[in-house]
Design an enzyme around this catalytic site. Structure first.
Site, PDB file in Angstrom:
ATOM      1  N   CYS A  85      78.005  -4.063 -39.111  1.00  0.00           N
ATOM      2  CA  CYS A  85      79.103  -3.981 -38.149  1.00  0.00           C
ATOM      3  C   CYS A  85      80.194  -4.982 -38.520  1.00  0.00           C
ATOM      4  CB  CYS A  85      78.597  -4.239 -36.750  1.00  0.00           C
ATOM      5  SG  CYS A  85      77.577  -5.702 -36.659  1.00  0.00           S
ATOM      6  N   GLU A 105      75.783 -11.634 -27.726  1.00  0.00           N
ATOM      7  CA  GLU A 105      74.358 -11.780 -27.997  1.00  0.00           C
ATOM      8  C   GLU A 105      74.110 -13.095 -28.729  1.00  0.00           C
ATOM      9  OE1 GLU A 105      73.241  -7.739 -29.696  1.00  0.00           O
ATOM     10  OE2 GLU A 105      72.125  -7.897 -27.809  1.00  0.00           O
ATOM     11  N   GLU A 114      77.271  -3.762 -27.872  1.00  0.00           N
ATOM     12  CA  GLU A 114      77.749  -4.347 -29.140  1.00  0.00           C
ATOM     13  C   GLU A 114      78.024  -3.177 -30.068  1.00  0.00           C
ATOM     14  OE1 GLU A 114      78.410  -7.391 -29.754  1.00  0.00           O
ATOM     15  OE2 GLU A 114      77.463  -8.335 -28.034  1.00  0.00           O
ATOM     16  N   ASN A 171      70.645  -0.640 -38.858  1.00  0.00           N
ATOM     17  CA  ASN A 171      71.096  -1.471 -39.989  1.00  0.00           C
ATOM     18  C   ASN A 171      70.470  -2.866 -40.021  1.00  0.00           C
ATOM     19  OD1 ASN A 171      72.598  -2.275 -37.785  1.00  0.00           O
ATOM     20  ND2 ASN A 171      74.450  -2.652 -38.957  1.00  0.00           N
TER      21      ASN A 171
HETATM   22  P1  NAP Z   1      74.475   5.076 -32.982  1.00  0.00           P
HETATM   23  O1  NAP Z   1      74.464   6.412 -33.563  1.00  0.00           O
HETATM   24  O2  NAP Z   1      75.449   4.765 -31.913  1.00  0.00           O
HETATM   25  O3  NAP Z   1      72.966   4.816 -32.480  1.00  0.00           O
HETATM   26  C1  NAP Z   1      72.537   3.592 -31.946  1.00  0.00           C
HETATM   27  C2  NAP Z   1      71.305   3.833 -31.084  1.00  0.00           C
HETATM   28  O4  NAP Z   1      71.666   4.646 -29.969  1.00  0.00           O
HETATM   29  C3  NAP Z   1      70.173   4.582 -31.798  1.00  0.00           C
HETATM   30  O5  NAP Z   1      68.938   4.122 -31.331  1.00  0.00           O
HETATM   31  C4  NAP Z   1      70.418   6.018 -31.345  1.00  0.00           C
HETATM   32  O6  NAP Z   1      69.262   6.841 -31.458  1.00  0.00           O
HETATM   33  C5  NAP Z   1      70.820   5.790 -29.900  1.00  0.00           C
HETATM   34  N1  NAP Z   1      71.579   6.883 -29.284  1.00  0.00           N
HETATM   35  C6  NAP Z   1      72.326   7.843 -29.886  1.00  0.00           C
HETATM   36  N2  NAP Z   1      72.859   8.664 -28.967  1.00  0.00           N
HETATM   37  C7  NAP Z   1      72.452   8.215 -27.747  1.00  0.00           C
HETATM   38  C8  NAP Z   1      72.672   8.655 -26.410  1.00  0.00           C
HETATM   39  N3  NAP Z   1      73.451   9.702 -26.117  1.00  0.00           N
HETATM   40  N4  NAP Z   1      72.085   7.970 -25.398  1.00  0.00           N
HETATM   41  C9  NAP Z   1      71.317   6.882 -25.650  1.00  0.00           C
HETATM   42  N5  NAP Z   1      71.063   6.437 -26.914  1.00  0.00           N
HETATM   43  C10 NAP Z   1      71.640   7.081 -27.943  1.00  0.00           C
HETATM   44  O7  NAP Z   1      74.680   3.951 -34.109  1.00  0.00           O
HETATM   45  P2  NAP Z   1      73.954   3.828 -35.517  1.00  0.00           P
HETATM   46  O8  NAP Z   1      74.440   4.905 -36.403  1.00  0.00           O
HETATM   47  O9  NAP Z   1      72.482   3.707 -35.308  1.00  0.00           O
HETATM   48  O10 NAP Z   1      74.484   2.395 -35.993  1.00  0.00           O
HETATM   49  C11 NAP Z   1      75.722   2.201 -36.590  1.00  0.00           C
HETATM   50  C12 NAP Z   1      76.749   1.679 -35.604  1.00  0.00           C
HETATM   51  O11 NAP Z   1      76.244   0.505 -34.974  1.00  0.00           O
HETATM   52  C13 NAP Z   1      78.050   1.255 -36.243  1.00  0.00           C
HETATM   53  O12 NAP Z   1      79.129   1.703 -35.473  1.00  0.00           O
HETATM   54  C14 NAP Z   1      77.980  -0.264 -36.250  1.00  0.00           C
HETATM   55  O13 NAP Z   1      79.223  -0.906 -36.272  1.00  0.00           O
HETATM   56  C15 NAP Z   1      77.241  -0.508 -34.977  1.00  0.00           C
HETATM   57  N6  NAP Z   1      76.612  -1.834 -34.984  1.00  0.00           N
HETATM   58  C16 NAP Z   1      77.167  -2.802 -34.188  1.00  0.00           C
HETATM   59  C17 NAP Z   1      76.634  -4.076 -34.175  1.00  0.00           C
HETATM   60  C18 NAP Z   1      77.227  -5.146 -33.294  1.00  0.00           C
HETATM   61  O14 NAP Z   1      76.510  -6.086 -32.942  1.00  0.00           O
HETATM   62  N7  NAP Z   1      78.492  -5.081 -32.920  1.00  0.00           N
HETATM   63  C19 NAP Z   1      75.525  -4.381 -34.977  1.00  0.00           C
HETATM   64  C20 NAP Z   1      75.000  -3.364 -35.778  1.00  0.00           C
HETATM   65  C21 NAP Z   1      75.537  -2.086 -35.763  1.00  0.00           C
HETATM   66  P3  NAP Z   1      68.993   7.721 -32.794  1.00  0.00           P
HETATM   67  O15 NAP Z   1      68.778   6.748 -33.902  1.00  0.00           O
HETATM   68  O16 NAP Z   1      67.789   8.475 -32.467  1.00  0.00           O
HETATM   69  O17 NAP Z   1      70.220   8.552 -33.003  1.00  0.00           O
END
Ligand code: NAP
Length: 513
Positions: free
Chosen positions: A301, A481, A267, A169
């Site tokens: 997020c 962060e 995060e 995102n």
């Molecule tokens: P996600 O599905 O958790 O994926 C995040 C990253 O982790 C991606 O690079 C993903 O790869 C990788 N990943 C997935 N499964 C993994 C595993 N088993 N082992 C190691 N890495 C793995 O999250 P998203 O859909 O990309 O992002 C949305 C989420 O991020 C939301 O929940 C949002 O709230 C959160 N977010 C939080 C913040 C914050 O600072 N608090 C900021 C932005 C977003 P792939 O892309 O290849 O699946």
């Protein structure tokens, strides 16, 4: 948890060749193919067209990247910090010169509107500038000693190889929040970016390369989280994992790092709320809620996924809010007039539609507008949704679970105390906001909101790079962060005692009889 495949990006067979000159991993200063890996497609969510093909990296690719980073660490950690800062300043200059190009590529691959992707690149620029300045600080402490002729100080030490796993995102800003502080502290990195936004990370790494980062200091490996991400996470040569993403995956990552004693910063998700009190400037509160809920199609997020409104102004606020939301111009983010782009992929679209059904049929919330796909016009193709507003109650699933799409729920309360209690009543604790003109309520809100970020008379989104960023409860694991807080993630404190007395001095023992 959905995989890349399930979410719409298509995998191609192992060993198949990339069709693009740019779609390579970056290992030990070279853009290289994954000799034994497969590949995956980068899809434009506004048109469903394939933009490019990227490597789905194997354990061997990750191993090579970690080894390159480990080798480079020994010399990079000895480069004067000011010199490392100068490289980051050059990165900043490269990013400034390529801002528009990177922003357009980002809009094409993840959908958010150009004004916002420019902001995303600007955040990377600001972050490079901030940590370049840290090259002339990176302060430790000097202090006194309880013993005579003894000197004490604490200094920051680099950790080694940092494995960085990032979401889609904020595909320039979030990797830059990790890569730049990691580098200034003297670490080397292996970045595994989200599979939905491979081009943005490639451009960021190319900027680092152009700025003269030595070979092996920054490495980039593409591939699925469940495989490539996992290999990186579990690699014994990695000292630290910094992850931003969902709480589900974050919890697995935290458990794995716990077992292998890796330092780990997480995060994660949010269920952020904006409170609108009866004395609020309603125009301002309305504008804030629209931006907070539907900016980035609700995929932040910090997105405002709940708006808690005092009963005295509820009706008025609801009518005006729904009226404004109906007028949001949805379309391809590359068009200047568009206010909201598509959601990132097919899987995300389906997840949001599922939550709309849950809201209507299980929660029995009142859907006031939106929540459907477009059946005609430019948005009939692509992953577009009409922005949705529900009226609900605090315990409903749509008011408790992170939807991560253009959906928000209005909740009616009778008092300030109830508003704070509803705001705190979720598993997450990232961002909260209150609109009021009462200074006493402002101070109580700052004290009582269980969030890492609190806004007064401003929406729940809009973090600045010199301020600590992160949340409490299931949003994080205690780290922050951005700003100087990120230095605590990417360095270890070393306490140094210099005894120049020429005698054996025993702390706590020689000081007292
Ligand atoms: P996600 O599905 O958790 O994926 C995040 C990253 O982790 C991606 O690079 C993903 O790869 C990788 N990943 C997935 N499964 C993994 C595993 N088993 N082992 C190691 N890495 C793995 O999250 P998203 O859909 O990309 O992002 C949305 C989420 O991020 C939301 O929940 C949002 O709230 C959160 N977010 C939080 C913040 C914050 O600072 N608090 C900021 C932005 C977003 P792939 O892309 O290849 O699946």
């Amino acid at each position: 948890m959905t995989t890349v495949l399930e979410r719409g990006n298509k995998m191609t067979p192992k060993g198949s060749k990339s069709t693009s000159h740019g779609a390579f991993n970056f290992i030990a200063g070279k853009w290289v193919r994954s000799p034994k890996g497969g590949s995956f497609e980068n899809i434009n969510p506004a048109t469903e067209e394939v933009i490019d093909v990227y490597p789905d990296s194997t354990a061997e690719d990750v191993d090579q990247a970690v080894k390159a980073a480990r080798k480079a660490f020994d010399s990079w950690r000895k480069v004067p910090v000011a010199k490392r800062g100068e490289i980051l300043l050059k990165v900043m200059q490269v990013l400034v010169s390529q801002k528009e190009e990177i922003a357009k590529a980002m809009t094409r691959e993840m959908g958010k509107i150009l004004r916002e992707t420019r902001g995303d690149v600007q955040e990377a620029i600001d972050t490079a500038f901030y940590y370049a300045g840290e090259g002339r600080r990176l302060f430790g402490q000097t202090t006194t000693s309880e013993l005579p002729d003894k000197f004490s100080m604490s200094i920051r030490m680099p950790m080694g190889v940092c494995g960085l796993i990032t979401p889609w995102n904020f595909p320039a800003a979030i990797p830059s929040w990790k890569v730049f502080p990691a580098l200034i502290c003297g670490n080397t990195v292996v970045l595994k970016p989200a599979s939905d936004t491979p081009e943005s990370s490639m451009r960021l790494v190319k900027a680092l390369e152009e700025a003269g980062v030595p070979s092996g200091v920054v490495n980039l490996v593409y591939g699925r989280g469940s495989t490539t991400g996992k290999y990186l996470l579990e690699h014994p040569g990695v000292s630290l994992i910094s992850f931003t993403g969902s709480s589900d995956i974050g919890s697995q990552i935290g458990a794995s790092c716990g077992k292998s004693f890796k330092k780990c910063s997480l995060e994660m998700g949010g269920k952020n709320a904006q409170i609108v009190m009866e004395d609020a400037d309603l125009d301002l509160a309305l504008e804030g809620a629209v931006w907070g809920a539907f900016g980035t199609s609700g995929q932040r997020c910090t997105a405002t996924s709940r708006v808690i409104v005092h009963e005295k102004v509820f009706k008025q606020f609801e009518e005006r809010f729904v009226d404004r939301v109906k007028k949001i111009k949805v379309g391809n983010g590359l068009k200047d007039t568009t206010e909201m782009g598509p959601v990132v992929n097919k899987g995300q679209l389906e997840k949001v539609l599922e939550y709309i059904e849950i809201g209507k049929n299980k929660d029995k919330a009142r859907l006031l507008t939106g929540g459907e796909r477009y059946t005609e016009g430019e948005c009939a193709k692509g992953y577009f949704l009409k922005p949705a507003v529900f009226e609900g109650t605090p315990k409903m699933r749509i008011a408790q679970e992170e939807i991560f799409g253009p959906v928000t729920v209005l909740l009616k309360v009778k008092s300030f105390e109830e508003a704070i209690q509803v705001l705190n009543d979720t598993a997450f604790g990232l961002s909260g906001s209150i609109y009021t003109r009462d200074v006493n309520r402002v101070m109580r809100a700052i004290r009582d909101m269980e969030t890492g970020i609190t806004y007064i008379n401003a929406p729940t989104i809009g973090a600045e790079v010199h301020m600590p960023f992160g949340g409490v409860k299931q949003t994080g694991n205690g780290h922050r962060e951005a700003g100087t807080a990120a230095l605590d993630i990417f360095s270890d404190w070393k306490a140094v005692y210099v005894d120049y007395s020429g005698t054996l001095q025993r702390a706590q023992i020689d000081t007292h009889d």
